[in-house]
Design an enzyme around this catalytic site. Structure first.
Site: not given
Ligand code: GSH
Length: 334
Positions: A63, A96, A129-132, A148, A194
């Site tokens: 990511c 994830w 959403r569940v993000t990294v 981030s 994206y």
């Molecule tokens: N605003 C967040 C965006 C993070 C993000 O979109 N990460 C993606 C991976 S590149 C993710 O985990 N996506 C999972 C999803 O959208 O369900 C940041 O910059 O920390």
């Protein structure tokens, strides 16, 4: 992939139909701030104090948003203070995961199998959403922040007394310039790939891919004259552009159809990319296996066969020409 609604997992792809074929990125919701002494963060809300071993960073090596935080963690000397776990590159019906057989480091802190569990441990009724990346507080047992851009700023400042690292990726006098570059790069490049790749209408794709390449041209012109984006000092603006550039030819050019040109075709962007890649500590944060497997395997709406391409063959180790421009490296705080 999916999302949580009231703490319950729903396996569903982005709903572009709702926005006329557009991918619309959701804002991060968990935005608490770590400060040197636990004093208030920039929004005036009470902060959490910087302490060695208290926080743990959950990332994906694929990511680009998580990648920025890994680079700052490394360059700010935080490796010993903030542990890190990475998910498997495959983001499928469970989102994830920490499945070690698929390339995850596993989760030694909470022992969860799925990244979404960290969100429901934080809030059993979490919706979103569940993000990294996500930064976990072991003391309070919750995610402190999942944005981030915020994590870069905290890593830049909060832990300096503990590490003695005085490098400054967001110097006061360059902030206006950095903020302006970040806004352009975020909207048209970081998120632009994206918006192009996830578009489900031809006209939407065309609009975003054209805007993306116009922005790359602006960066190319800037880098013809300037060693780094904000001038002679390397700043967070460079780190934020780097994580998209490094994925571009390998993934975004093919998988996301961002194929008007390759980064290799731009003399200044390609040399700049190699300078940053070769910067001490940075190439160790780049994992092309995770990057390629994640995108090509996880997005089966875009690549239903899940075949991961062999190429392109890239030589990022070859010399760059950036020394012809004056550069001072990374600023030290006064
Ligand atoms: N605003 C967040 C965006 C993070 C993000 O979109 N990460 C993606 C991976 S590149 C993710 O985990 N996506 C999972 C999803 O959208 O369900 C940041 O910059 O920390």
């Amino acid at each position: 992939m999916g999302l949580l609604i009231e703490g319950v997992w729903h396996d569903q792809w982005y709903d572009t139909g709702k926005h006329g074929g557009e991918f619309v990125r959701e804002s991060a919701q968990l935005r608490d701030w770590i400060t040197r002494d636990g004093g208030p963060g920039p929004d005036g809300q009470p902060g959490l104090s910087a302490e060695a071993g208290r926080y743990h960073l959950y990332v994906s090596l694929a990511c680009p948003w998580a990648h920025r935080t890994l680079i700052l963690r490394r360059l700010k000397g935080l490796d010993e203070l903030i542990g890190v776990s990475h998910v498997s590159p495959l983001m499928l019906d469970q989102g994830w995961t920490y499945q070690e057989s698929e390339g995850s480091s596993g989760d030694p802190v909470n022992g969860v199998d799925y990244h979404r569990q960290l969100y429901t441990l934080t809030d059993p009724h979490y919706t979103g959403r569940v993000t990294v990346p996500a930064l976990w507080d072991k003391r309070e047992g919750r995610i402190v922040n999942n944005e981030s851009a915020d994590l870069l700023r905290m890593f830049n400042d909060a832990f300096d007394d503990l590490t003695g690292n005085r490098l400054d990726f967001y110097p006061q006098d360059l902030r206006r310039a950095i903020d302006a570059i970040n806004a352009d790069v975020y909207d048209h490049i970081n998120n632009g790939v994206y918006k192009s790749g996830f578009a489900t209408e031809q006209a939407v794709y065309e609009k975003h891919v054209v805007a993306l390449f116009e922005a790359l041209e602006r960066m190319e012109s800037r880098l013809a004259e300037s060693r780094y984006l904000a001038g002679e000092w390397l700043t967070e603006a460079d780190i934020r552009l780097f994580t998209t550039l490094i994925r571009f030819d390998a993934v975004y050019h093919g998988h996301f159809k961002c194929n008007l040109r390759r980064i290799e075709d731009y003399p200044h962007l390609s040399n700049y990319l190699r300078e940053l890649y070769q910067w001490p500590g940075i190439k160790e944060t780049v994992d092309f296996d995770h990057i390629k497997r994640h995108y090509y395997y996880s997005h089966d709406t875009i690549n239903p066969t899940r075949i991961v391409p062999r190429g392109p063959l890239l030589d990022l180790e070859r010399p760059h020409d950036r020394e012809r421009l004056p550069g001072k490296g990374i600023r030290e705080k006064g």
